[in-house]
Design an enzyme around this catalytic site. Sequence first.
Site, PDB file in Angstrom:
ATOM      1  CG  HIS A 172      -1.971  -1.133   1.077  1.00 53.85           C
ATOM      2  ND1 HIS A 172      -2.447  -1.836   2.163  1.00 53.85           N
ATOM      3  CD2 HIS A 172      -2.580  -1.687  -0.011  1.00 53.85           C
ATOM      4  CE1 HIS A 172      -3.312  -2.752   1.753  1.00 53.85           C
ATOM      5  NE2 HIS A 172      -3.401  -2.685   0.441  1.00 53.85           N
ATOM      6  CB  SER A 216      -5.379  -2.149  -2.653  1.00 52.63           C
ATOM      7  OG  SER A 216      -6.150  -3.299  -2.884  1.00 52.63           O
ATOM      8  CD  GLU A 276     -12.542 -10.529  -3.310  1.00 52.20           C
ATOM      9  OE1 GLU A 276     -12.575 -11.755  -3.078  1.00 52.20           O
ATOM     10  OE2 GLU A 276     -11.481  -9.880  -3.491  1.00 52.20           O
ATOM     11  CG  ASP A 329     -11.061 -14.882 -12.619  1.00 55.27           C
ATOM     12  OD1 ASP A 329     -10.696 -15.055 -13.787  1.00 55.27           O
ATOM     13  OD2 ASP A 329     -10.288 -14.928 -11.646  1.00 55.27           O
ATOM     14  N   GLY A 330     -10.998 -11.664 -11.269  1.00 56.58           N
ATOM     15  CA  GLY A 330     -10.272 -10.471 -11.686  1.00 56.58           C
ATOM     16  C   GLY A 330      -9.413 -10.671 -12.909  1.00 56.58           C
ATOM     17  CG  ASP A 362      -3.589  -7.868  -4.207  1.00 51.70           C
ATOM     18  OD1 ASP A 362      -4.547  -7.772  -4.997  1.00 51.70           O
ATOM     19  OD2 ASP A 362      -3.638  -7.474  -3.033  1.00 51.70           O
TER      20      ASP A 362
END
Length: 281
Positions: free
Chosen positions: A19, A100, A118, A144-145, A165
Site C-alpha cells: 500500500h 487497496s 472480488e 474473477d479479476g 494481488d
Amino acid sequence: MLSYRHAFHAGNHADVLKHYVLASMLAYLNQKDKAYWYIDTHAGAGCYQLDSQYAAKNAEYATGIARLLGRQDLPPGLAEYVQLVRALNPDGQLKLYPGSPLVALQLLRPADKLRLFELHPTDFPLLEDNMREAGRQALAQKGDGFAGLKAMLPPPPRRALTLIDPPYEDKKDYQRVVVALEDALKRFPTGVYALWYPLLQRSEPRQMISQLKQLPVKSWLHVTLSVHQPREDGFGMHGSGLFILNPPWMLHDELKANLPYLRDVLGLDQGASYVLEQQAG
C-alpha cells in the site's frame, strides 16, 4: 479457492509495502491532469476492522502498520501513506486499516475511476458497502479479476494503474499472473501494472519473477522486503515483493531512499533485508 480471507493479515508487513508503493504510484499519476483508471483484480473487502476476530487472531498488524503509526521520523512517501491510515483512525486508536481500494479512493481525483473485482462471497458485499460513498466513481464487480481485467483494457482515458494481488493459495496463480500480464501488455502496452507476491521458500515465486523479466516491456521495477529469516521448516511467508511494469520513473529513487528505513523499523531479526532492481526504459 475461496477459503482465503485477507482480514487475517490486514495491516501486516506485506500490506505496508504494497500500500505504500501503491500510494506513491497514485501520487505520481496525479501529477498529470489527465484522468486515469485504477483497476484492482483482487480487491478484497476494501477496509478491515483490526479488532475483529479475524485480524485479532494473529494480530499481524502489530508488527506491520502499528510500528509506523506513531513515528515522527517518517520519510516523505511513507509519511503520506501512514497519514491515509491515520485519517481512518482520527482518535489515534488503530481500529481500521484500508485495503487497496480504499487507499486508492482516498487519493483518486473526481475524474478518476475505480474498477474493482472480488470473487469471495463474503468479501464482495463488504467491498460494495465500503465503496458506497464513492458513488459512480467506483464500480465493484463480483467475479474473477483475471477475466475482468481483459474487459477493462484498454481503458477509455488511456491511462491506468492495475494492481494484481491474488492469494496464491492455488499454485496455478503464479502462472496465471504471467499469462494475464502478457495479455494486458498486448491490449494496453503503456499501462502501469503492479503485481504483489509472497516471499516463500518455494520455487514458484522465483520462476514467476524470471518469466516476468522476459516480458516485452521497456521498463520494470522489482522490490522485495523480508522481515525475518526464512524458517528452518520452510513454512510461512518471510516477506513480500512487487513487480511493476512501466513504473513511474521517480519510484526507484524513492524506494532506494526509504527501503532501509522500512527494513529497520519492520525487521524482526538479522534476516531482515530488501531487494531493489530495475530495467530502465
